[in-house]
Every structure is written in C-alpha cells, then in structure tokens.
Design a protein around this motif. Structure first.
Motif, PDB file in Angstrom:
ATOM      1  N   VAL A  25       0.805  -1.217   0.000  1.00 49.63           N
ATOM      2  CA  VAL A  25       0.000   0.000   0.000  1.00 49.63           C
ATOM      3  C   VAL A  25       0.839   1.269   0.000  1.00 49.63           C
ATOM      4  O   VAL A  25       0.520   2.230  -0.710  1.00 49.63           O
ATOM      5  CB  VAL A  25      -0.991  -0.007   1.186  1.00 49.63           C
ATOM      6  N   SER A  26       1.884   1.339   0.816  1.00 49.99           N
ATOM      7  CA  SER A  26       2.606   2.603   0.919  1.00 49.99           C
ATOM      8  C   SER A  26       3.308   2.959  -0.382  1.00 49.99           C
ATOM      9  O   SER A  26       3.457   4.138  -0.708  1.00 49.99           O
ATOM     10  CB  SER A  26       3.596   2.581   2.086  1.00 49.99           C
ATOM     11  N   TYR A  27       3.721   1.955  -1.155  1.00 54.16           N
ATOM     12  CA  TYR A  27       4.350   2.239  -2.438  1.00 54.16           C
ATOM     13  C   TYR A  27       3.335   2.860  -3.404  1.00 54.16           C
ATOM     14  O   TYR A  27       3.597   3.900  -4.023  1.00 54.16           O
ATOM     15  CB  TYR A  27       4.943   0.969  -3.047  1.00 54.16           C
ATOM     16  N   GLY A  28       2.165   2.233  -3.528  1.00 59.16           N
ATOM     17  CA  GLY A  28       1.151   2.763  -4.425  1.00 59.16           C
ATOM     18  C   GLY A  28       0.688   4.151  -4.020  1.00 59.16           C
ATOM     19  O   GLY A  28       0.530   5.042  -4.856  1.00 59.16           O
ATOM     20  N   VAL A  29       0.480   4.359  -2.717  1.00 55.78           N
ATOM     21  CA  VAL A  29       0.045   5.665  -2.234  1.00 55.78           C
ATOM     22  C   VAL A  29       1.116   6.713  -2.504  1.00 55.78           C
ATOM     23  O   VAL A  29       0.820   7.849  -2.899  1.00 55.78           O
ATOM     24  CB  VAL A  29      -0.307   5.596  -0.741  1.00 55.78           C
ATOM     25  N   SER A  30       2.386   6.348  -2.311  1.00 56.51           N
ATOM     26  CA  SER A  30       3.470   7.316  -2.538  1.00 56.51           C
ATOM     27  C   SER A  30       3.546   7.725  -3.994  1.00 56.51           C
ATOM     28  O   SER A  30       3.797   8.901  -4.319  1.00 56.51           O
ATOM     29  CB  SER A  30       4.813   6.732  -2.083  1.00 56.51           C
ATOM     30  N   LYS A  31       3.315   6.785  -4.897  1.00 55.55           N
ATOM     31  CA  LYS A  31       3.391   7.119  -6.318  1.00 55.55           C
ATOM     32  C   LYS A  31       2.159   7.909  -6.771  1.00 55.55           C
ATOM     33  O   LYS A  31       2.253   8.778  -7.644  1.00 55.55           O
ATOM     34  CB  LYS A  31       3.560   5.845  -7.146  1.00 55.55           C
ATOM     35  N   ALA A  32       1.001   7.621  -6.186  1.00 52.48           N
ATOM     36  CA  ALA A  32      -0.176   8.443  -6.474  1.00 52.48           C
ATOM     37  C   ALA A  32       0.062   9.877  -6.017  1.00 52.48           C
ATOM     38  O   ALA A  32      -0.300  10.841  -6.703  1.00 52.48           O
ATOM     39  CB  ALA A  32      -1.407   7.853  -5.793  1.00 52.48           C
ATOM     40  N   ALA A  33       0.680  10.023  -4.830  1.00 50.08           N
ATOM     41  CA  ALA A  33       0.996  11.355  -4.325  1.00 50.08           C
ATOM     42  C   ALA A  33       2.023  12.044  -5.214  1.00 50.08           C
ATOM     43  O   ALA A  33       1.945  13.273  -5.441  1.00 50.08           O
ATOM     44  CB  ALA A  33       1.508  11.258  -2.895  1.00 50.08           C
ATOM     45  N   LEU A  34       2.988  11.292  -5.740  1.00 49.32           N
ATOM     46  CA  LEU A  34       3.970  11.876  -6.647  1.00 49.32           C
ATOM     47  C   LEU A  34       3.310  12.367  -7.926  1.00 49.32           C
ATOM     48  O   LEU A  34       3.678  13.425  -8.463  1.00 49.32           O
ATOM     49  CB  LEU A  34       5.058  10.844  -6.965  1.00 49.32           C
ATOM     50  N   ASN A  35       2.327  11.625  -8.419  1.00 41.86           N
ATOM     51  CA  ASN A  35       1.575  12.087  -9.589  1.00 41.86           C
ATOM     52  C   ASN A  35       0.853  13.396  -9.296  1.00 41.86           C
ATOM     53  O   ASN A  35       0.820  14.315 -10.121  1.00 41.86           O
ATOM     54  CB  ASN A  35       0.556  11.025 -10.017  1.00 41.86           C
ATOM     55  N   ALA A  36       0.268  13.485  -8.099  1.00 48.65           N
ATOM     56  CA  ALA A  36      -0.422  14.713  -7.708  1.00 48.65           C
ATOM     57  C   ALA A  36       0.558  15.878  -7.585  1.00 48.65           C
ATOM     58  O   ALA A  36       0.262  17.007  -8.017  1.00 48.65           O
ATOM     59  CB  ALA A  36      -1.162  14.500  -6.382  1.00 48.65           C
TER      60      ALA A  36
END
Length: 242
Positions: A162-173
């Motif tokens: 989860v933390s990897y996916g959330v971090s990359k979603a945040a990077l996209n934002a």
C-alpha cells in the motif's frame, strides 16, 4: 560553466536510473549520476565514463535536507548549470503490506524517499533549473499509483504494498501541482511510468521488459521540445490516466 546541457539523475547507480544516465549522456548531455552511497555513484559513473560518456558521480541522499542543499550548491559551483532533473530514487514496500496492518513508521520512511525526496530535491534545484533555456523535471512514477493499470494499479491486489502505491499516487499529484505553478515559465514537469521493468534477476520471466525500454520512457520526457506537454503521467510517450 559547461556549454553542454546538464542532467541530474537521482538513484542513478543501478537499474533504470543508470540506464537513463546512459541514454541522456548518449544524447550529448553532461550527466550527474547521484546515489545515496557516494562510492556506488563513483563506481557506476566510472563504468559509463569508460564508454566515452560524460557522466560524473554525485553523493546525494534525497532524505537529508542538509545533504540536498549541499548537493545543489555543488552543482551550481560545477558544472554551473542544470537543465534536466530526473527524480528516480525510490524505495519499495513489502508485498504483504496492507492498509489495515501497515507499519506506519515504515510507510513514513518510504514516503520520505518516494514523495518528499523528489519534492525536496526539486525545490533545492529549481532556482538553477529556472536559469536553463529549456528546463525539464521528470518524476519517475509507477502504474501502481494509478487506478488505470489493471496489473499493478491501486486496488489491483487487495491493497498490497500500500505505501508504495500511495506514494506514487501522491507523486503524480505533486507533478500536476508543480506543473500548474510553473505553467508559462518554460519548466516542463511530468511523471513517467516506465512499466514493469527487469531491474532484478528473474523479472523477465514475470513479463518485465528490458531495462533500456523502461528507461526510454524517462529519457523521452527529459528531452521534450519546448512546446511539449507538462503536468501529465506518461508511459512510452503516451498519456496515462491515473
């Protein structure tokens, strides 16, 4: 100050990062290959320099504010310019990490690299990038941070890693927000998903593509023309919803 365009690649000692260094140096750029471990950066840079490429090592821990500031000062001193920043340094989450049971201390550490590391380095180097005639910022993201990737995207595996996916979603934002702030300044800011890439032994058997193919997506965004896109997430030069 060098007349050649200068690129800095974080996490450049191995895998996609090192191949991006090779690709950009092959385009005639001076490339600063950075890694947290200065010795590893020097070893990787020496290999590429041995192929006749202008690749130079730089010790840079993206989680260390003082170290990032020192690296930015060093780049201003020599080579004295920066045209391309590739935020490639990343940390990975355990595959069995789920939202309900995640170690939040570990998740914070991962976010320090994947999100705040890229944010911190961009802030530190933005003044130098603004002096470039054609500045580019590339954030290396992942389909894991999207809802559009059916193989590895958000929710595809019951919330795993989860933390990897959330971090990359945040990077996209962050990419979208940074591009919006810098609209009209000439600084193009984009995220790139290199796709599943064979950065570890055995990954090709899982369908991962060769490292040069993944790196080519990143190099594309680093060499966009002045009228190129900004604020998007791309894979293989094509827009990717997230």
């Amino acid at each position: 100050m060098t007349d050649a365009r200068v690129a800095l690649v974080t996490g450049g000692a191995r895998g996609i990062g090192r191949e991006v260094c090779r690709a950009l140096a092959s385009e005639g750029m001076t490339v600063l290959l950075s890694a947290r471990d200065g010795d590893r950066a020097a070893e990787a840079a020496a290999v590429l320099a041995g192929d006749g490429l202008d690749v130079r090592p730089l010790a840079l821990d993206v989680t260390d504010p003082a170290g990032v500031a020192a690296a930015a000062a060093a780049v201003r001193d020599d080579p004295g310019r920066l045209d391309v920043l590739v935020n490639n340094a990343a940390s990975f989450a355990p595959w069995d990490e789920t939202p309900s049971a995640a170690d939040l201390d570990g998740a914070r550490e991962l976010m320090e690299v994947n999100l705040f590391g890229a944010w911190r380095v961009t802030q530190a180097l933005l003044p130098l990038l603004r002096e470039s005639p054609s500045p580019r910022v590339v954030n290396v993201s992942s389909g894991a941070g999207t809802r559009a990737d059916p193989i590895s995207g958000l929710g595809a595996h019951g919330g795993a890693a989860v933390s990897y996916g959330v971090s990359k979603a945040a990077l996209n934002a962050l990419t979208t927000q940074m591009a919006a702030e810098l609209a009209g300044t000439g600084v193009l800011v984009n995220a790139v998903c290199p796709g599943l890439t064979a950065t570890s032994p055995g990954m090709e058997e899982m369908g991962a593509r060769p490292v040069p193919e993944g790196a080519a997506s990143v190099a594309w965004a680093a060499t966009l023309p002045d009228d190129g896109p900004t604020g998007g997430l791309f894979r293989d030069g094509r827009i990717m919803p997230w």
